[in-house]
Design an enzyme around this catalytic site. Structure first.
Site, PDB file in Angstrom:
ATOM      1  N   ASP A   1       2.289 -42.190  25.212  1.00 16.06           N
ATOM      2  CA  ASP A   1       1.790 -43.554  25.016  1.00 16.06           C
ATOM      3  C   ASP A   1       2.447 -44.093  23.744  1.00 16.06           C
ATOM      4  O   ASP A   1       3.349 -43.456  23.205  1.00 16.06           O
ATOM      5  CB  ASP A   1       0.247 -43.504  24.906  1.00 16.06           C
ATOM      6  N   ILE A   2       1.977 -45.212  23.242  1.00 10.15           N
ATOM      7  CA  ILE A   2       2.550 -45.718  21.998  1.00 10.15           C
ATOM      8  C   ILE A   2       2.147 -44.781  20.858  1.00 10.15           C
ATOM      9  O   ILE A   2       1.136 -44.065  20.958  1.00 10.15           O
ATOM     10  CB  ILE A   2       2.113 -47.183  21.708  1.00 10.15           C
ATOM     11  N   PRO A   3       2.962 -44.747  19.777  1.00  6.35           N
ATOM     12  CA  PRO A   3       2.717 -43.757  18.719  1.00  6.35           C
ATOM     13  C   PRO A   3       1.291 -43.757  18.192  1.00  6.35           C
ATOM     14  O   PRO A   3       0.684 -42.688  18.025  1.00  6.35           O
ATOM     15  CB  PRO A   3       3.720 -44.180  17.630  1.00  6.35           C
ATOM     16  N   ASN A   4       0.715 -44.932  17.950  1.00  3.27           N
ATOM     17  CA  ASN A   4      -0.627 -44.993  17.359  1.00  3.27           C
ATOM     18  C   ASN A   4      -1.674 -44.333  18.276  1.00  3.27           C
ATOM     19  O   ASN A   4      -2.561 -43.614  17.817  1.00  3.27           O
ATOM     20  CB  ASN A   4      -0.982 -46.465  17.097  1.00  3.27           C
ATOM     21  N   THR A   5      -1.534 -44.583  19.571  1.00  2.18           N
ATOM     22  CA  THR A   5      -2.496 -44.027  20.533  1.00  2.18           C
ATOM     23  C   THR A   5      -2.362 -42.513  20.633  1.00  2.18           C
ATOM     24  O   THR A   5      -3.361 -41.780  20.660  1.00  2.18           O
ATOM     25  CB  THR A   5      -2.277 -44.687  21.913  1.00  2.18           C
TER      26      THR A   5
ATOM     27  N   ARG B   1      -2.562 -19.290  39.160  1.00  7.30           N
ATOM     28  CA  ARG B   1      -3.020 -18.685  40.406  1.00  7.30           C
ATOM     29  C   ARG B   1      -2.841 -17.170  40.525  1.00  7.30           C
ATOM     30  O   ARG B   1      -3.691 -16.518  41.152  1.00  7.30           O
ATOM     31  CB  ARG B   1      -2.403 -19.439  41.591  1.00  7.30           C
TER      32      ARG B   1
ATOM     33  N   ARG C   1       5.567 -15.518  38.074  1.00  2.55           N
ATOM     34  CA  ARG C   1       4.994 -14.829  39.222  1.00  2.55           C
ATOM     35  C   ARG C   1       5.312 -13.338  39.144  1.00  2.55           C
ATOM     36  O   ARG C   1       6.485 -12.955  39.113  1.00  2.55           O
ATOM     37  CB  ARG C   1       5.577 -15.388  40.534  1.00  2.55           C
TER      38      ARG C   1
ATOM     39  N   ASP D   1      -3.725 -29.080  27.645  1.00  2.00           N
ATOM     40  CA  ASP D   1      -2.474 -29.502  28.295  1.00  2.00           C
ATOM     41  C   ASP D   1      -2.659 -30.888  28.911  1.00  2.00           C
ATOM     42  O   ASP D   1      -2.784 -31.030  30.120  1.00  2.00           O
ATOM     43  CB  ASP D   1      -2.132 -28.452  29.368  1.00  2.00           C
ATOM     44  N   LEU D   2      -2.687 -31.916  28.043  1.00  4.84           N
ATOM     45  CA  LEU D   2      -2.912 -33.277  28.547  1.00  4.84           C
ATOM     46  C   LEU D   2      -1.639 -34.115  28.488  1.00  4.84           C
ATOM     47  O   LEU D   2      -1.650 -35.282  28.888  1.00  4.84           O
ATOM     48  CB  LEU D   2      -4.067 -33.950  27.778  1.00  4.84           C
ATOM     49  N   LYS D   3      -0.550 -33.553  27.965  1.00  4.27           N
ATOM     50  CA  LYS D   3       0.772 -34.211  27.989  1.00  4.27           C
ATOM     51  C   LYS D   3       0.678 -35.690  27.610  1.00  4.27           C
ATOM     52  O   LYS D   3       1.010 -36.565  28.400  1.00  4.27           O
ATOM     53  CB  LYS D   3       1.418 -34.066  29.374  1.00  4.27           C
TER      54      LYS D   3
ATOM     55  N   THR E   1       9.228 -29.959  35.542  1.00  2.00           N
ATOM     56  CA  THR E   1       9.985 -29.089  36.449  1.00  2.00           C
ATOM     57  C   THR E   1       9.868 -29.544  37.905  1.00  2.00           C
ATOM     58  O   THR E   1      10.607 -29.079  38.765  1.00  2.00           O
ATOM     59  CB  THR E   1       9.514 -27.622  36.330  1.00  2.00           C
TER      60      THR E   1
ATOM     61  N   GLN F   1       5.430 -23.369  43.138  1.00  2.04           N
ATOM     62  CA  GLN F   1       6.459 -23.232  42.111  1.00  2.04           C
ATOM     63  C   GLN F   1       7.775 -22.904  42.805  1.00  2.04           C
ATOM     64  O   GLN F   1       7.799 -22.107  43.740  1.00  2.04           O
ATOM     65  CB  GLN F   1       6.106 -22.115  41.123  1.00  2.04           C
TER      66      GLN F   1
ATOM     67  N   ASP G   1      -7.197 -23.718  36.149  1.00  5.24           N
ATOM     68  CA  ASP G   1      -7.039 -24.875  37.039  1.00  5.24           C
ATOM     69  C   ASP G   1      -8.136 -24.878  38.091  1.00  5.24           C
ATOM     70  O   ASP G   1      -7.882 -24.630  39.273  1.00  5.24           O
ATOM     71  CB  ASP G   1      -5.641 -24.865  37.677  1.00  5.24           C
TER      72      ASP G   1
ATOM     73  N   LYS H   1      -5.909 -22.245  29.114  1.00  9.21           N
ATOM     74  CA  LYS H   1      -5.357 -23.609  29.150  1.00  9.21           C
ATOM     75  C   LYS H   1      -6.278 -24.502  29.976  1.00  9.21           C
ATOM     76  O   LYS H   1      -6.696 -24.135  31.067  1.00  9.21           O
ATOM     77  CB  LYS H   1      -3.962 -23.590  29.772  1.00  9.21           C
TER      78      LYS H   1
HETATM   79  O1  C5P Z   1      -0.885 -21.431  39.193  1.00 10.46           O
HETATM   80  P1  C5P Z   1       0.363 -21.503  38.370  1.00 10.46           P
HETATM   81  O2  C5P Z   1       0.693 -20.208  37.655  1.00 10.46           O
HETATM   82  O3  C5P Z   1       1.541 -22.072  39.111  1.00 10.46           O
HETATM   83  O4  C5P Z   1      -0.036 -22.551  37.214  1.00 10.46           O
HETATM   84  C1  C5P Z   1       0.908 -23.020  36.280  1.00 10.46           C
HETATM   85  C2  C5P Z   1       0.248 -23.963  35.334  1.00 10.46           C
HETATM   86  O5  C5P Z   1       1.239 -24.500  34.466  1.00 10.46           O
HETATM   87  C3  C5P Z   1      -0.437 -25.160  35.980  1.00 10.46           C
HETATM   88  O6  C5P Z   1      -1.561 -25.492  35.152  1.00 10.46           O
HETATM   89  C4  C5P Z   1       0.594 -26.254  35.902  1.00 10.46           C
HETATM   90  O7  C5P Z   1       0.027 -27.523  35.809  1.00 10.46           O
HETATM   91  C5  C5P Z   1       1.301 -25.903  34.599  1.00 10.46           C
HETATM   92  N1  C5P Z   1       2.682 -26.382  34.513  1.00 10.46           N
HETATM   93  C6  C5P Z   1       3.656 -26.040  35.424  1.00 10.46           C
HETATM   94  N2  C5P Z   1       4.930 -26.521  35.304  1.00 10.46           N
HETATM   95  C7  C5P Z   1       5.239 -27.322  34.278  1.00 10.46           C
HETATM   96  C8  C5P Z   1       4.279 -27.674  33.336  1.00 10.46           C
HETATM   97  C9  C5P Z   1       2.980 -27.173  33.482  1.00 10.46           C
HETATM   98  O8  C5P Z   1       3.394 -25.293  36.356  1.00 10.46           O
HETATM   99  N3  C5P Z   1       6.485 -27.745  34.140  1.00 10.46           N
END
Ligand code: C5P
Length: 253
Positions: free
Chosen positions: A73-77, A218, A188, A68-70, A127, A197, A19, A41
């Site tokens: 959108d519509i199915p075709n896209t 982090r 963590r 991780d682009l989540k 989350t 978090q 990140d 990631k």
């Molecule tokens: O720095 P940290 O360990 O909190 O990073 C967690 C990573 O996981 C970040 O890239 C965050 O966008 C991703 N993430 C998250 N919670 C989610 C989905 C993805 O923290 N529910």
């Protein structure tokens, strides 16, 4: 479409979330990491900065890469985006389960014929959303019920697994088959700050709960010695895996 059979998790369980706000910083850390010891990631910010070229560079260095682009959108896209991700050679990619069954089936179909189909995950409920936020967008069930419902839908729609909170792993393992891949951020190590978090778990506890892969940002990227931090985390994960396999073996006797 029924859920596909996924390979059981193998190789490094830690996925380092790169990140960073620019490609140079991400590549500088990647150059110090060993692709046989962790995966990486790339999320929305870094991808928007560095684009497919950065993804290709990281893969070129030997890393398995979670894009991780989540997609939502519509199915075709979404199918087109997943095909493009597979063509880039990513190891894992994700979509939002709230995009619905047809969208997830289209994603599955799109990568099915790739040379090396990426692991396809769904995000259930972010989350960051509390019960009040869920009400506001019309989701009346509790977060836990919604997560299980959407994870089941993702499974039936051909997803290989879901991204979830480590606190949801045991619940999902009870409701879905053992091969369903559970990927957990919110990790963590003892002594690390929680940052933003809210509900965190240690690497060892997440593995013992049944998590397959841990997304860790982090605690590795924002410390003075990222390699030492990653080594300590990997040692904790390895110990927990040994214990988990022991527990599994005892349970099956
Ligand atoms: O720095 P940290 O360990 O909190 O990073 C967690 C990573 O996981 C970040 O890239 C965050 O966008 C991703 N993430 C998250 N919670 C989610 C989905 C993805 O923290 N529910």
């Amino acid at each position: 479409m029924s859920g596909v059979t996924v390979q059981q998790a193998t190789g490094p369980r830690v996925i380092v979330a790169l990140d960073y706000p620019d490609a140079a910083s991400a590549l500088a850390l990647a150059d110090r990491l060993d692709p046989s010891r962790c995966r990486v990631k790339v999320g929305k910010e870094l991808f928007t900065r560095g684009g497919p070229a950065l993804v290709e560079q990281l893969i070129g260095k030997g890393f398995d890469l979670f894009l991780d682009l989540k997609y939502h959108d519509i199915p075709n896209t979404v199918a087109g985006a997943c095909r493009a991700a597979a063509d880039l050679g990513v190891w894992m990619v994700n979509v939002h389960a709230l995009g619905g069954r047809r969208m997830m089936e289209a994603a599955r179909e799109a990568v099915a014929h790739a040379e090396r189909p990426p692991i396809l995950l769904a995000v259930t409920i972010l989350t960051s959303l509390g019960e009040g936020d869920l009400r506001e967008i019309g989701l009346e069930d509790s977060a836990g019920d919604s997560v299980v419902r959407l994870a089941r839908l993702a499974h039936r729609s051909g997803m290989d697994g879901v991204v979830c909170s480590p606190r949801e792993v045991r619940l999902l393992r009870r409701n879905l088959n053992q091969a369903f891949c559970l990927v957990t951020p919110g990790i963590r190590p003892v002594g690390a700050g929680a940052d933003d978090q809210v509900r965190v778990m240690t690497p060892g506890d997440a593995i013992l709960s049944g998590s397959d892969y841990l997304v860790i940002g982090r605690p590795v990227t924002a410390v003075a010695d990222p390699l030492a931090a990653l080594d300590a985390i990997t040692a904790e994960v390895d110990q927990a895996l040994v214990r988990r396999h022991g527990d599994d073996a005892a349970a099956s006797e």
